[in-house]
Motif scaffolding. Sequence first.
Motif, PDB file in Angstrom:
ATOM      1  N   PRO A 104     -52.005   8.604  -2.967  1.00 50.45           N
ATOM      2  CA  PRO A 104     -52.279   8.310  -1.549  1.00 50.45           C
ATOM      3  C   PRO A 104     -51.379   7.231  -0.950  1.00 50.45           C
ATOM      4  O   PRO A 104     -51.007   7.322   0.224  1.00 50.45           O
ATOM      5  CB  PRO A 104     -53.748   7.869  -1.567  1.00 50.45           C
ATOM      6  CG  PRO A 104     -54.333   8.574  -2.743  1.00 50.45           C
ATOM      7  CD  PRO A 104     -53.246   8.584  -3.776  1.00 50.45           C
ATOM      8  N   ASP A 105     -51.015   6.207  -1.730  1.00 43.75           N
ATOM      9  CA  ASP A 105     -50.205   5.127  -1.152  1.00 43.75           C
ATOM     10  C   ASP A 105     -48.761   5.551  -0.899  1.00 43.75           C
ATOM     11  O   ASP A 105     -48.001   4.820  -0.260  1.00 43.75           O
ATOM     12  CB  ASP A 105     -50.241   3.886  -2.046  1.00 43.75           C
ATOM     13  CG  ASP A 105     -49.674   4.134  -3.427  1.00 43.75           C
ATOM     14  OD1 ASP A 105     -49.514   5.310  -3.812  1.00 43.75           O
ATOM     15  OD2 ASP A 105     -49.381   3.152  -4.137  1.00 43.75           O
ATOM     16  N   GLU A 106     -48.367   6.728  -1.404  1.00 45.33           N
ATOM     17  CA  GLU A 106     -47.027   7.249  -1.142  1.00 45.33           C
ATOM     18  C   GLU A 106     -47.047   8.378  -0.114  1.00 45.33           C
ATOM     19  O   GLU A 106     -46.015   8.977   0.162  1.00 45.33           O
ATOM     20  CB  GLU A 106     -46.409   7.785  -2.442  1.00 45.33           C
ATOM     21  CG  GLU A 106     -46.254   6.750  -3.538  1.00 45.33           C
ATOM     22  CD  GLU A 106     -45.782   7.366  -4.839  1.00 45.33           C
ATOM     23  OE1 GLU A 106     -45.342   6.604  -5.709  1.00 45.33           O
ATOM     24  OE2 GLU A 106     -45.851   8.606  -4.987  1.00 45.33           O
TER      25      GLU A 106
ATOM     26  N   GLN B  15     -48.404   8.448   3.245  1.00 41.53           N
ATOM     27  CA  GLN B  15     -48.932   8.003   4.528  1.00 41.53           C
ATOM     28  C   GLN B  15     -48.554   8.938   5.679  1.00 41.53           C
ATOM     29  O   GLN B  15     -49.300   9.089   6.633  1.00 41.53           O
ATOM     30  CB  GLN B  15     -48.432   6.583   4.822  1.00 41.53           C
ATOM     31  CG  GLN B  15     -48.852   5.554   3.778  1.00 41.53           C
ATOM     32  CD  GLN B  15     -50.360   5.448   3.632  1.00 41.53           C
ATOM     33  OE1 GLN B  15     -51.086   5.423   4.625  1.00 41.53           O
ATOM     34  NE2 GLN B  15     -50.844   5.404   2.403  1.00 41.53           N
ATOM     35  N   GLN B  16     -47.386   9.558   5.592  1.00 42.94           N
ATOM     36  CA  GLN B  16     -46.915  10.403   6.697  1.00 42.94           C
ATOM     37  C   GLN B  16     -46.069  11.557   6.161  1.00 42.94           C
ATOM     38  O   GLN B  16     -44.910  11.728   6.529  1.00 42.94           O
ATOM     39  CB  GLN B  16     -46.113   9.562   7.697  1.00 42.94           C
ATOM     40  CG  GLN B  16     -45.159   8.582   7.059  1.00 42.94           C
ATOM     41  CD  GLN B  16     -44.686   7.512   8.023  1.00 42.94           C
ATOM     42  OE1 GLN B  16     -45.261   7.297   9.089  1.00 42.94           O
ATOM     43  NE2 GLN B  16     -43.602   6.851   7.669  1.00 42.94           N
TER      44      GLN B  16
ATOM     45  N   ASP C  42     -42.262  12.995   6.883  1.00 44.21           N
ATOM     46  CA  ASP C  42     -41.253  12.488   5.951  1.00 44.21           C
ATOM     47  C   ASP C  42     -40.510  13.555   5.158  1.00 44.21           C
ATOM     48  O   ASP C  42     -39.357  13.351   4.770  1.00 44.21           O
ATOM     49  CB  ASP C  42     -41.908  11.535   4.939  1.00 44.21           C
ATOM     50  CG  ASP C  42     -42.243  10.187   5.555  1.00 44.21           C
ATOM     51  OD1 ASP C  42     -41.860   9.965   6.715  1.00 44.21           O
ATOM     52  OD2 ASP C  42     -42.887   9.372   4.876  1.00 44.21           O
TER      53      ASP C  42
ATOM     54  N   GLU D 107     -56.818  16.046   1.184  1.00 42.44           N
ATOM     55  CA  GLU D 107     -57.016  14.737   0.579  1.00 42.44           C
ATOM     56  C   GLU D 107     -58.228  14.764  -0.346  1.00 42.44           C
ATOM     57  O   GLU D 107     -59.304  15.228   0.035  1.00 42.44           O
ATOM     58  CB  GLU D 107     -57.200  13.667   1.660  1.00 42.44           C
ATOM     59  CG  GLU D 107     -55.972  13.476   2.541  1.00 42.44           C
ATOM     60  CD  GLU D 107     -56.152  12.348   3.546  1.00 42.44           C
ATOM     61  OE1 GLU D 107     -57.285  11.827   3.646  1.00 42.44           O
ATOM     62  OE2 GLU D 107     -55.166  11.993   4.214  1.00 42.44           O
TER      63      GLU D 107
ATOM     64  N   ASN E  48     -41.875   9.635   1.535  1.00 43.33           N
ATOM     65  CA  ASN E  48     -42.196   8.206   1.566  1.00 43.33           C
ATOM     66  C   ASN E  48     -41.076   7.396   2.221  1.00 43.33           C
ATOM     67  O   ASN E  48     -40.428   6.563   1.592  1.00 43.33           O
ATOM     68  CB  ASN E  48     -42.487   7.671   0.159  1.00 43.33           C
ATOM     69  CG  ASN E  48     -43.102   6.275   0.188  1.00 43.33           C
ATOM     70  OD1 ASN E  48     -43.600   5.821   1.223  1.00 43.33           O
ATOM     71  ND2 ASN E  48     -43.066   5.593  -0.945  1.00 43.33           N
TER      72      ASN E  48
ATOM     73  N   PRO F 203     -40.851   4.715   4.976  1.00 41.33           N
ATOM     74  CA  PRO F 203     -41.693   3.838   5.803  1.00 41.33           C
ATOM     75  C   PRO F 203     -41.075   3.485   7.147  1.00 41.33           C
ATOM     76  O   PRO F 203     -41.751   2.891   8.001  1.00 41.33           O
ATOM     77  CB  PRO F 203     -41.848   2.586   4.929  1.00 41.33           C
ATOM     78  CG  PRO F 203     -40.621   2.570   4.076  1.00 41.33           C
ATOM     79  CD  PRO F 203     -40.270   4.008   3.822  1.00 41.33           C
TER      80      PRO F 203
END
Length: 285
Positions: A199-201, A203-204, A208, A233, A282, A284
């Motif tokens: 999940p932390d990789e 985000q969008q 991306d 998810e 990923n 940012p």
Amino acid sequence: MNKGKLKNRMLLILIIAVITFSYGFSQRSKEAGQLNIKKIELGYPSPAIPFYHFRADIELPRESIIEVEAAVDGKVLRATDLRRDSDHENMNRPPVSGRPPSGYSLSQDGTLYKDFNVTGWVRWEPGKEYNIRISVRMKKAVNASSDDTWITATRKVKAPEGVAVFSKDWKNYKSVILSETAGISRKNDPVEVLLAFYPDEAQQLMRDIRVVAVDPKTHELTEVPSQVYDQMEYLKEDDMGPDKDGNPTRHTPLWMPTVTIRVAFLADVPAKTSKVFLVFYNNPN
């Protein structure tokens, strides 16, 4: 006994102790031998190794059960792959059983190694130099013990030049290997893959994702049309709590929070060949 004789005796004992320690250390060093890095280089993604990597040919002083650790510029890699020198394969079309990740090529197992090669993930930049340290734990059994011996060697390696890599703004990528098996050259054939992310990789992901094809001969990257959809998810963490009697249920989670997406893209793959596609994500920025 006077003080002079006592000092001389203590000095003699100290000298004997130092000689004994030095001899023992020398014997252990001689027994351990040295790790010989016969060859090491940084390489492009290929069907056999579908990521930017280093590959090193290693010779040990004797056969041993081993555990291998590699570090690049001081950062220890999460995992490495091992292959014996006798395990020859076609780098552009290896058998499916030999493609990473594979239990056959774990960085430690219960078999004996002496001459082998080790591969590790390195997202290198063209022309840049890297310090690569390889450490081998030589063991008498699969489980580690205080009798194991570590031997280490370090080399400085310069990355290839002349072929551009993908933008560093994208922090991560996944590799997809497509193999043509029917003997028909594929041109703009649609492909769909299901990919999983932490999940932390993720985000969008819809914004991306970029898919690029790796030319197996020139190593050049070409972005191909792609579409991202069906994001799902699964964020609930595994329940590691005790059972009704207070006993631990398990020490290792059965699943981790995960985000999945489907990616469709168009692929060109000549007949009876394999080709690597990299899915970057990923970013940012």
